[in-house]
Design a protein around this motif. Structure first.
Motif, PDB file in Angstrom:
ATOM      1  N   UNK A 279       0.857  -1.180   0.000  1.00  0.00           N
ATOM      2  CA  UNK A 279       0.000   0.000   0.000  1.00  0.00           C
ATOM      3  C   UNK A 279       0.894   1.232   0.000  1.00  0.00           C
ATOM      4  N   UNK A 280       0.602   2.189  -0.839  1.00  0.00           N
ATOM      5  CA  UNK A 280       1.423   3.393  -0.931  1.00  0.00           C
ATOM      6  C   UNK A 280       0.852   4.573  -0.149  1.00  0.00           C
ATOM      7  N   UNK A 281      -0.474   4.736  -0.176  1.00  0.00           N
ATOM      8  CA  UNK A 281      -1.110   5.832   0.555  1.00  0.00           C
ATOM      9  C   UNK A 281      -2.434   5.366   1.136  1.00  0.00           C
ATOM     10  N   UNK A 282      -2.815   5.973   2.271  1.00  0.00           N
ATOM     11  CA  UNK A 282      -4.078   5.652   2.948  1.00  0.00           C
ATOM     12  C   UNK A 282      -4.810   6.951   3.257  1.00  0.00           C
ATOM     13  N   UNK A 283      -6.072   7.010   2.871  1.00  0.00           N
ATOM     14  CA  UNK A 283      -6.945   8.118   3.250  1.00  0.00           C
ATOM     15  C   UNK A 283      -8.085   7.525   4.063  1.00  0.00           C
TER      16      UNK A 283
ATOM     17  N   UNK B 116      -9.409   4.324   2.115  1.00  0.00           N
ATOM     18  CA  UNK B 116      -9.032   3.975   0.748  1.00  0.00           C
ATOM     19  C   UNK B 116      -7.534   3.742   0.696  1.00  0.00           C
ATOM     20  N   UNK B 117      -7.152   2.586   0.157  1.00  0.00           N
ATOM     21  CA  UNK B 117      -5.757   2.187   0.052  1.00  0.00           C
ATOM     22  C   UNK B 117      -5.338   2.301  -1.410  1.00  0.00           C
ATOM     23  N   UNK B 118      -4.236   2.987  -1.647  1.00  0.00           N
ATOM     24  CA  UNK B 118      -3.740   3.156  -3.013  1.00  0.00           C
ATOM     25  C   UNK B 118      -2.536   2.251  -3.244  1.00  0.00           C
ATOM     26  N   UNK B 119      -2.577   1.525  -4.348  1.00  0.00           N
ATOM     27  CA  UNK B 119      -1.505   0.617  -4.726  1.00  0.00           C
ATOM     28  C   UNK B 119      -0.854   1.106  -6.019  1.00  0.00           C
ATOM     29  N   UNK B 120       0.312   0.553  -6.318  1.00  0.00           N
ATOM     30  CA  UNK B 120       0.939   0.845  -7.603  1.00  0.00           C
ATOM     31  C   UNK B 120       0.026   0.403  -8.738  1.00  0.00           C
ATOM     32  N   UNK B 121       0.145   1.065  -9.873  1.00  0.00           N
ATOM     33  CA  UNK B 121      -0.670   0.689 -11.013  1.00  0.00           C
ATOM     34  C   UNK B 121      -2.058   1.281 -10.991  1.00  0.00           C
TER      35      UNK B 121
END
Length: 407
Positions: free
Chosen positions: A226-230, A257-262
């Motif tokens: 996971x790269x970023x979490x809001x 919301x979890x942001x992943x690569x791609x």
């Protein structure tokens, strides 16, 4: 905790070299903490008798220790010192309460033992990082629950993602809603050895720390770090009807919301307010994959093709999103039966995974880097006020391999 503190002082003067694994194919393990979840682990030990040998159990509560030992017929240690002084014990299963995880893990590491910890590895990412660094300095291995990503249902879902059943994935949802537990008759919920469900601890630890890992581990294994979490969390029902009232109840709702690569985004919701719903859904350009219950290794995985035509969209609106879904073949049959209180998960699969990784010299799928990452993301979900928004995840981990039987 006095015994643990005293033992820590003594171990500082000892040789910190790790104790080698028991000779032969089986790894000697000890269970530390005989609470509610310990019965679920012990129940599934028979599935791993070729790899794990239970040497004994210990709990700081003598009555709890006696009840657990009598139920399962296990040797009861007299102290934590005795556990960690036993040369037959190579791997400690830390099944204590969440706030004790870091302290007990630290003592076990100092004694040169490998550790498999119940979730969370620590109550903060700082605690989790410290455990990882201590384990590496001591030359021992560390891993943490949950292990449901190793189960047949999650592995079936993962294979469907890898093989493109749903096409290119863009979005994923995980619901981890358990209903209004504080209004349920939880005072009658007892484990096999008679331990009543620890309501106060659950409400004070928080449903996010208790449950988010079941989704985060699966998504991270599939999509990478996971790269970023809001996130947002709240305490919606402060009065959980406990006696006495809780002095510090944790948030009973979180969404993030979890942001992943791609470009993949996952939304994870946790609560003990909304009605029971544990669905995990993965949305691709060809359709939707759904796992109804991540806590059940036999839970079916279904695929429904994307509704793109006017008629199919109308049918979806009228009959629901599950209309036309087909069940995917599992990667293999689940090798155990449930019912009569038996757990729907193989809790011992995590310790067995760690033991095999140590024995063969390979990377553990649930290793310390993965555990730190899951802890960091979970803390961001439960306590977003401690981080920037969006929060940048600092931890990472090497790619995780699917189970050999699920490739």
């Amino acid at each position: 905790m006095a015994a643990r503190t005293a033992f820590r002082r003594r171990t500082r003067r000892r040789d910190r070299r790790a104790v080698r694994l028991t000779e032969g194919p089986r790894t000697g393990i000890a269970i530390v903490g005989c609470g509610y979840v310990a019965d679920s682990y012990r129940w599934r030990l028979a599935l791993h008798e070729d790899a794990l040998k239970l040497i004994g159990v210990w709990d700081h509560d003598p009555q709890r220790l006696a009840a657990f030992s009598a139920c399962w017929g296990d040797r009861a240690y007299r102290s934590l010192d005795e556990v960690l002084s036993d040369p037959e014990v190579s791997l400690v299963l830390n099944l204590t309460t969440p706030e004790s995880h870091a302290e007990v893990t630290e003592v076990a590491i100092a004694a040169g033992r490998h550790v498999y910890s119940e979730k969370p590895l620590g109550m903060t990412v700082a605690e989790a990082r410290r455990m990882r660094d201590l384990a590496r300095a001591a030359g021992v291995r560390l891993a943490s629950a949950p292990c449901n990503v190793l189960g047949e249902s999650a592995q079936t879902l993962w294979r469907a993602v890898r093989t493109g059943v749903a096409g290119k994935v863009a979005l994923a949802y995980a619901e981890l809603d358990d209903g209004m537990i504080h209004r349920a008759n939880y005072r009658t919920w007892a484990s096999r050895s008679g331990r009543i469900w620890p309501a106060r601890g659950e409400f004070e630890t928080g449903c996010t720390f208790e449950h988010a890992g079941y989704a985060v581990t699966v998504f991270a294994a599939m999509f990478g770090p996971v790269r970023r979490v809001t996130a947002f969390s709240a305490l919606l029902v402060p009065d959980k009807r406990t006696d006495p009232p809780l002095p510090h109840p944790a948030p009973d709702f979180s969404v993030g919301c979890l942001e992943f690569d791609g470009g993949i985004v996952a939304r994870v919701t946790n609560s003990v307010v909304a009605s029971y719903d544990h669905r995990m859904r993965i949305f691709g350009d060809e359709g939707t994959l759904e796992l109804r219950e991540p806590w059940d290794y036999a839970s079916p995985v279904k695929f429904r093709a994307a509704s793109v035509g006017r008629l199919s969209r109308l049918m979806e609106r009228k009959l629901g999103a599950g209309f036309g879904a087909r069940r995917l073949s599992p990667v293999r049959p689940t090798p155990f039966k449930t019912g009569r209180g038996a757990p729907t998960m193989d809790f011992m699969r995590g310790p067995a995974e760690l033991a095999e990784a140590i024995r063969t010299g390979r990377k553990c799928r649930l290793d310390e880097d993965f555990a730190v990452h899951v802890t960091e993301v979970t803390e961001m979900l439960q306590h977003p006020d401690r981080f920037n928004r969006p929060a940048v995840v600092e931890s990472s981990f090497a790619p995780i391999e699917p189970m050999d039987w699920a490739r």
